[in-house]
Design a protein around this motif. Structure first.
Motif, short mmCIF file in Angstrom:
data_model
loop_
_atom_site.label_atom_id
_atom_site.label_comp_id
_atom_site.label_asym_id
_atom_site.label_seq_id
_atom_site.Cartn_x
_atom_site.Cartn_y
_atom_site.Cartn_z
N UNK A 149 0.77 -1.26 -0.11
CA UNK A 149 0.08 0.13 -0.12
C UNK A 149 0.88 1.36 0.01
N UNK A 150 1.94 1.12 0.93
CA UNK A 150 2.74 2.46 0.83
C UNK A 150 3.42 2.67 -0.31
N UNK A 151 3.99 1.51 -1.20
CA UNK A 151 4.71 1.66 -2.26
C UNK A 151 3.86 2.07 -3.41
N UNK A 152 2.65 1.77 -3.57
CA UNK A 152 1.57 2.11 -4.47
C UNK A 152 1.31 3.83 -4.28
N UNK A 153 1.11 4.11 -2.89
CA UNK A 153 1.05 5.33 -2.54
C UNK A 153 2.23 6.33 -3.10
N UNK A 154 3.35 5.96 -2.81
CA UNK A 154 4.42 6.64 -3.24
C UNK A 154 4.81 6.63 -4.93
N UNK A 155 4.57 5.60 -5.38
CA UNK A 155 4.56 5.51 -6.92
C UNK A 155 3.43 6.48 -7.65
N UNK A 156 2.24 6.22 -7.20
CA UNK A 156 1.26 7.09 -7.57
C UNK A 156 1.38 8.63 -7.36
N UNK A 157 1.82 9.11 -6.25
CA UNK A 157 2.07 10.24 -5.75
C UNK A 157 3.24 10.87 -6.75
N UNK A 158 4.03 10.20 -6.95
CA UNK A 158 5.25 10.56 -7.74
C UNK A 158 4.89 10.93 -9.19
N UNK A 159 4.13 10.11 -9.67
CA UNK A 159 3.51 10.12 -10.87
C UNK A 159 2.70 11.34 -11.02
N UNK A 160 1.64 11.79 -10.27
CA UNK A 160 0.95 12.69 -10.23
C UNK A 160 1.66 14.21 -9.79
N UNK A 161 2.66 14.25 -8.96
CA UNK A 161 3.36 15.34 -8.70
C UNK A 161 4.64 15.82 -9.59
N UNK A 162 5.12 14.69 -10.27
CA UNK A 162 6.42 14.99 -10.84
C UNK A 162 6.06 15.02 -12.59
N UNK A 192 8.45 11.97 -19.95
CA UNK A 192 9.41 11.35 -20.04
C UNK A 192 10.53 11.47 -19.05
N UNK A 193 10.40 12.22 -17.86
CA UNK A 193 11.53 12.37 -17.03
C UNK A 193 11.19 11.38 -16.15
N UNK A 194 12.63 10.56 -15.99
CA UNK A 194 12.67 9.39 -14.95
C UNK A 194 12.79 9.67 -13.58
N UNK A 195 12.46 8.95 -12.79
CA UNK A 195 12.87 9.29 -11.43
C UNK A 195 14.14 9.42 -10.92
N UNK A 196 14.40 10.34 -10.10
CA UNK A 196 16.06 10.63 -9.74
C UNK A 196 16.18 10.48 -8.00
N UNK A 197 17.32 10.01 -7.75
CA UNK A 197 17.34 10.36 -6.20
C UNK A 197 17.91 11.80 -6.09
N UNK A 253 11.23 1.29 -17.07
CA UNK A 253 11.52 0.92 -18.35
C UNK A 253 10.73 2.04 -19.27
N UNK A 254 11.23 2.29 -20.20
CA UNK A 254 10.47 3.19 -21.38
C UNK A 254 9.22 2.57 -21.91
N UNK A 255 8.27 3.67 -22.15
CA UNK A 255 7.07 3.09 -22.91
C UNK A 255 7.29 3.66 -24.26
N UNK A 256 6.33 3.06 -25.25
CA UNK A 256 6.53 3.43 -26.70
C UNK A 256 6.04 4.91 -26.81
N UNK A 257 5.26 5.49 -26.09
CA UNK A 257 5.13 6.96 -26.33
C UNK A 257 6.07 7.88 -25.62
N UNK A 258 6.99 7.42 -25.34
CA UNK A 258 8.11 8.33 -24.37
C UNK A 258 8.11 8.50 -23.05
N UNK A 259 7.17 7.78 -22.40
CA UNK A 259 6.85 7.97 -20.96
C UNK A 259 7.76 6.75 -20.48
#
Length: 152
Positions: free
Chosen positions: A45-58, A87-92, A122-128
Motif C-alpha cells: 500500500x505504501x509503495x503504491x501510494x509513493x509511486x502514484x504520488x510521484x506520477x501525479x506530482x512530478x 519522459x522524466x525518469x525518477x531521480x535520487x 522501463x521506457x514506454x512506446x509513447x516516450x513515458x
C-alpha cells in the motif's frame, strides 16, 4: 490459481487518484489471497501510494493519466508498475534537497530491498516510463500479520 494473473486501472493524474490506486491494488491483492493487515499488504500500500504520488506530482500536468499494473507470476513474483507519459525518469535527490519531500523513491527502494525485491524503470512506446517494483510472493509473506509498534 493461474500461472499468471494481471489487473490494471487507469486514473486521472490528480491527487485524489492516489487513494483510488491504493484501494484498487488492495482489493485485487485481497482477491489473490493477500490478507489485509499483513506486513506485506501494508508495505505494498505504501509503495503504491509513493509511486502514484510521484506520477501525479512530478509529471507537471504533462501526463493526464497514470496506469497501475499488477502482475502475479507463477505465485512467485508480484510486479507492480505505475506508468505515465512524462519522459522524466525518477531521480535520487541529494540529502540537502530532501528536507520536506523527495523521499518517495528512497522509501520505495528500501521497502523493495527489505522484502527481497527490486525497483526498475522501463521506457514506454509513447516516450513515458513505467516504474516497476518486483517483490517475492510467498505464502509466508502473504499470511504473516503486520508488526505493530509497542513501547513508549
Amino acid at each position: 490459481m493461474a500461472d499468471h494473473q494481471e489487473a490494471s486501472v487507469t486514473l486521472p493524474s490528480d491527487p485524489a487518484s492516489v487513494a483510488a490506486a491504493r484501494r484498487y491494488v488492495a482489493d485485487v491483492l485481497g482477491e489473490w489471497g493477500l490478507s489485509e493487515g499483513t506486513e506485506a499488504a501494508d508495505s505494498i500500500r505504501l509503495i503504491v501510494s509513493e509511486l502514484a504520488t510521484n506520477s501525479v506530482q512530478h509529471t507537471f500536468g504533462q501526463s493526464p493519466t497514470f496506469t497501475v499494473e499488477i502482475r502475479l507470476e507463477r505465485e512467485e513474483w508480484l510486479r507492480i508498475g505505475v506508468t505515465d507519459s512524462h519522459p522524466r525518469w525518477p531521480k535520487r535527490l541529494p540529502a540537502a534537497v530532501q528536507q520536506d519531500n523527495g523521499r518517495g523513491m528512497v522509501i520505495i527502494r528500501w521497502l523493495a530491498a527489505e522484502a527481497g525485491g527490486r525497483l526498475s524503470v522501463s521506457p514506454t512506446e509513447d516516450g513515458g516510463k513505467t516504474v516497476w517494483i518486483a517483490l517475492p510472493w510467498t505464502a509466508t509473506a502473504a499470511g504473516a500479520p503486520a508488526r505493530t509498534a509497542t513501547g513508549c
